[in-house]
Design an enzyme around this catalytic site. Structure first.
Site, PDB file in Angstrom:
ATOM      1  N   LYS A 246       0.778  -1.291   0.004  1.00  0.00           N
ATOM      2  CA  LYS A 246       0.013   0.069  -0.067  1.00  0.00           C
ATOM      3  C   LYS A 246       1.031   1.300   0.077  1.00  0.00           C
ATOM      4  O   LYS A 246       0.333   2.351  -0.595  1.00  0.00           O
ATOM      5  CB  LYS A 246      -1.028  -0.064   1.348  1.00  0.00           C
ATOM      6  CG  LYS A 246      -1.742  -1.128   1.205  1.00  0.00           C
ATOM      7  CD  LYS A 246      -1.575  -1.929   2.433  1.00  0.00           C
ATOM      8  CE  LYS A 246      -1.034  -3.332   1.887  1.00  0.00           C
ATOM      9  NZ  LYS A 246      -0.154  -3.983   2.704  1.00  0.00           N
ATOM     10  N   ARG A 247       1.965   1.109   0.723  1.00  0.00           N
ATOM     11  CA  ARG A 247       2.738   2.430   0.609  1.00  0.00           C
ATOM     12  C   ARG A 247       3.271   2.921  -0.606  1.00  0.00           C
ATOM     13  O   ARG A 247       3.924   3.999  -0.566  1.00  0.00           O
ATOM     14  CB  ARG A 247       3.887   2.422   1.943  1.00  0.00           C
ATOM     15  CG  ARG A 247       4.807   1.527   1.561  1.00  0.00           C
ATOM     16  CD  ARG A 247       5.699   1.353   2.931  1.00  0.00           C
ATOM     17  NE  ARG A 247       6.398  -0.049   2.698  1.00  0.00           N
ATOM     18  CZ  ARG A 247       7.671  -0.111   2.097  1.00  0.00           C
ATOM     19  NH1 ARG A 247       8.362   0.903   1.573  1.00  0.00           N
ATOM     20  NH2 ARG A 247       8.310  -1.168   1.707  1.00  0.00           N
TER      21      ARG A 247
END
Length: 475
Positions: A246-247
Site C-alpha cells: 500500500k505504501r
RNA sequence: GUCCCCAUCGUCUAGCCUGGCCCAGGACACCGCCCUUUCACGGCGGUAACACCGGUUCAAAUCCGGUUGGGGACGCCA
C-alpha cells in the site's frame, strides 16, 4: 486427458491487487491460448480472515479486466470456494493419519511461536523440532493439530517452466501443519487436494510460492497423485524494490478503475511486466492470446512503474471509439459535479474526440469536459493573465464580430483572423482571452472546436460576463 | 541465520538456450528541435545499461565458477 487446465486461487482477504491480477492474467492467457480451462478458486480456509466483500471485490476486479473464468463441474457456484469442501479435506487428512503419513501434534500455537522467536533471536533456523512426530505413550488431554510427516531423505526437484530445475534438500522440509487444532485444513493440503481434483495441469503462480512447492510435491507423492507442471513467475516490486504494498500507492486494480484507467491499459501494462514478445509494447487481447507463452516469461522481478501505465492509458484513450468511453466518463463527470441528467449524450459524443488526445485518464477528461455542461463555471487562477483590462477591447470586438457569424469552423476562423488583422494581433493573443473566458481554463481543445461545441448561447453568456466584470474594473 | 530465486539504460525489456551480425535494439520517463491558436498529439534528435572478479575460447552481455547486491520463504496466513 490432454486439455490444459489452470486456475487462479486468491485468498479473499482484500481487494484484487496488482500482483494477483498479473498472475490471473498469465493463467487466463495460458488457458485461452491452449483452448483449455481457466478456473477461479477462492482459498478461504482461514475463515477468520476471509470475507464475502473481499470475494466480491476480487470477482469484480476480474470482470473489469475481462478475465472470464470457466465453471468447474464440481463447484457450487461459478467460482469454487474451499469452504465448500471441508468434508473432502478432512477425509484426505484422516487417510494420511491412518497410513501414518501424518501425526497429531500437541504443541500449542503459543509454544510454537515462542520457540520460533527464540530460534530467530539466536540466529538459528526456525524449524519445527519434530517432538510430536514419534511421540509414544498417552496423548495429552488437549486439542491437537495434524502435521504431515515429511520425508527427510534425498532431494526434491521442482521442474519449473520459468525457473528451470530447482533442487531442494529434503532435510530442509518441515513437517507442515495440514489441519489446525480446530480441525480446519490448511493451505498446502487444500491446494494439492483441489489441484488434483480439478485436474489442474499447470500451476502458474508467484515465485513467493516456490519454497512451498517441495512440500506440496511430497504431499502429491504421499497421495499417489500425478504432479502438475509448475511455473513460478517473478514478483512485482515497488519503486524501492521491496514487495509491492500500500505504501507504494494504489495497489488495487479497482483503484485504477476509479482513477480513470481503462481495463485494456491495465491489462496491457501488467502483461508486459515479466512477459514480452520481442519489442512489441501494445497488444490487442487477441494478439495476447495468440502470442502468450510461458517461455517468454522473464526470470527477474519487475518494478511497478505507474508512469508507463499512464502512457498506455493515454494511448488507449486516444485510440478508443468514443462510445466506448461514455459509460465510464459519465461516472467521472458525476464525480466532478456534472450530473448525468444534464448531459446530452450526443453532445458528449462530439466532445470526446476533442479531448481524447489530451487526456491521460478519464478523470482528466471529465475535468476538461465539465465546462461544456455547467451553467456556472469556475475560473482557474491562471486565467487572470488573460482576463485583464487590457484585453477588454479584444473580448468586446470578438463578441460583436461573432454575433452574426454561424458557429462553424471556417466562418469562425475567418472572423478571428479578421480581428487579428485589424487589431494587429497574433491569433494566440485573441484566442487565449476567449479560451479563458469561455472555459475558465488556459488549456483546452482548439478554440474553434470549443466555440462550436459550447454553442453561441453559452459562449456569449460567458464572454458577456467577463466583459461586464472587466468594465467595472474588477481585477 | 538457513534455504531458494534473481542480476542489460532511472524503469519495463530485446538479445543470452544455439558465443562472433551488439563499442548492445525498442518502450516509458527526461532533455533539445520542429509543428502550433493554448495544452496536448505527432515528427526528428539526444543523454543513459551488459553489477564485480576470475576462468573457458581466436572471440563472451551470451558458457562456467566465485563475490557483491536485491528479493522471497522459513506461520495452527495463503
Amino acid at each position: 486427458m490432454s486439455e490444459i487446465r489452470v486456475r487462479f486461487a486468491p485468498s479473499p482477504t482484500g481487494f484484487l491487487h496488482i500482483g494477483g491480477a498479473r498472475t490471473a492474467i498469465f493463467n487466463w492467457l495460458y488457458a485461452r491460448h491452449h483452448q483449455g480451462k481457466f478456473y477461479l478458486r477462492i482459498e478461504d480456509t482461514d475463515q477468520s480472515r476471509s470475507t464475502d466483500e473481499a470475494i466480491e471485490a476480487i470477482l469484480d476486479g476480474m470482470r473489469w479486466l475481462g478475465l472470464d473464468w470457466d465453471r468447474w463441474e464440481g463447484s457450487k457456484g461459478d467460482a469454487l470456494r474451499q469452504t465448500e469442501r471441508f468434508d473432502l479435506y478432512r477425509q484426505k487428512i484422516s487417510d494420511l493419519l491412518e497410513q501414518e503419513k501424518a501425526y497429531r501434534c500437541y504443541c500449542t500455537a503459543d509454544e510454537l511461536a515462542e520457540r520460533r522467536k527464540v530460534a530467530m533471536k539466536a540466529k538459528q533456523v526456525p524449524r519445527y523440532d519434530g517432538r510430536c512426530r514419534d511421540r509414544t505413550g498417552l496423548a495429552p488431554d488437549h486439542p491437537y493439530a495434524i502435521r504431515f510427516k515429511a520425508s527427510k531423505e534425498g532431494k526434491i526437484v521442482v521442474r519449473d517452466q520459468v525457473k528451470g530445475e530447482v533442487v531442494f534438500d529434503s532435510s530442509t522440509v518441515d513437517d507442515l501443519i495440514i489441519a489446525r487444532s480446530d480441525g480446519s485444513p490448511t493451505y498446502n493440503l487444500c491446494v494439492v487436494v483441489d489441484d488434483v481434483a480439478m485436474g489442474i495441469t499447470h500451476v502458474i503462480r508467484g515465485d513467493d510460492h516456490l519454497n512451498n512447492t517441495p512440500r506440496q510435491i511430497q504431499l502429491y507423492e504421499a497421495f499417489g497423485y500425478p504432479i502438475p507442471h509448475f511455473a513460478h513467475v517473478p514478483m512485482i516490486l515497488g519503486s524501492d524494490k521491496a514487495r509491492l504494498s500500500k505504501r507504494h500507492g494504489a495497489t488495487a486494480v479497482q483503484q485504477y478503475r476509479d482513477e480513470g484507467y481503462l481495463p485494456e491499459a491495465m491489462l496491457n501494462y501488467l502483461v508486459r511486466l515479466g512477459w514480452s514478445h520481442k519489442d512489441q509494447e501494445i497488444f490487442t487481447l487477441e494478439e495476447l492470446v495468440e502470442k502468450f507463452a510461458l517461455e517468454d516469461v522473464g526470470t527477474s522481478p519487475a518494478i511497478f512503474n505507474p508512469e508507463k501505465l499512464l502512457w498506455l492509458n493515454a494511448h488507449y484513450i486516444k485510440n478508443a471509439a468514443p462510445p466506448h468511453l461514455v459509460e465510464s466518463l459519465l461516472k467521472q463527470l458525476n464525480d466532478v459535479g456534472v450530473a448525468k441528467k444534464r448531459i446530452n449524450t450526443e453532445t458528449l459524443n462530439r466532445i470526446i474526440p476533442a479531448l481524447q488526445e489530451r487526456s491521460r485518464t478519464l478523470i482528466e477528461m471529465a475535468e476538461s469536459a465539465a465546462y461544456f455542461f455547467l451553467d456556472e463555471i469556475e475560473y482557474d487562477e491562471k486565467t487572470q493573465k488573460f482576463l485583464k483590462p487590457e484585453n477588454l477591447e479584444i473580448l468586446k470586438t470578438v463578441r460583436k464580430t461573432l454575433d452574426d457569424i454561424p458557429f462553424e469552423h471556417d466562418p469562425l476562423l475567418e472572423a478571428l483572423k479578421g480581428i487579428c488583422e485589424t487589431m494587429g494581433l497574433k491569433l494566440a493573443q485573441v484566442a487565449q482571452p476567449i479560451r479563458a473566458a469561455i472555459t475558465g481554463k488556459v488549456v483546452s481543445p482548439g478554440i474553434f472546436d470549443v466555440l462550436m461545441l459550447l454553442g453561441k448561447e453559452k459562449a456569449f453568456k460567458r464572454i458577456d460576463f467577463q466583459i461586464e466584470r472587466l468594465s467595472k474594473g474588477e481585477p
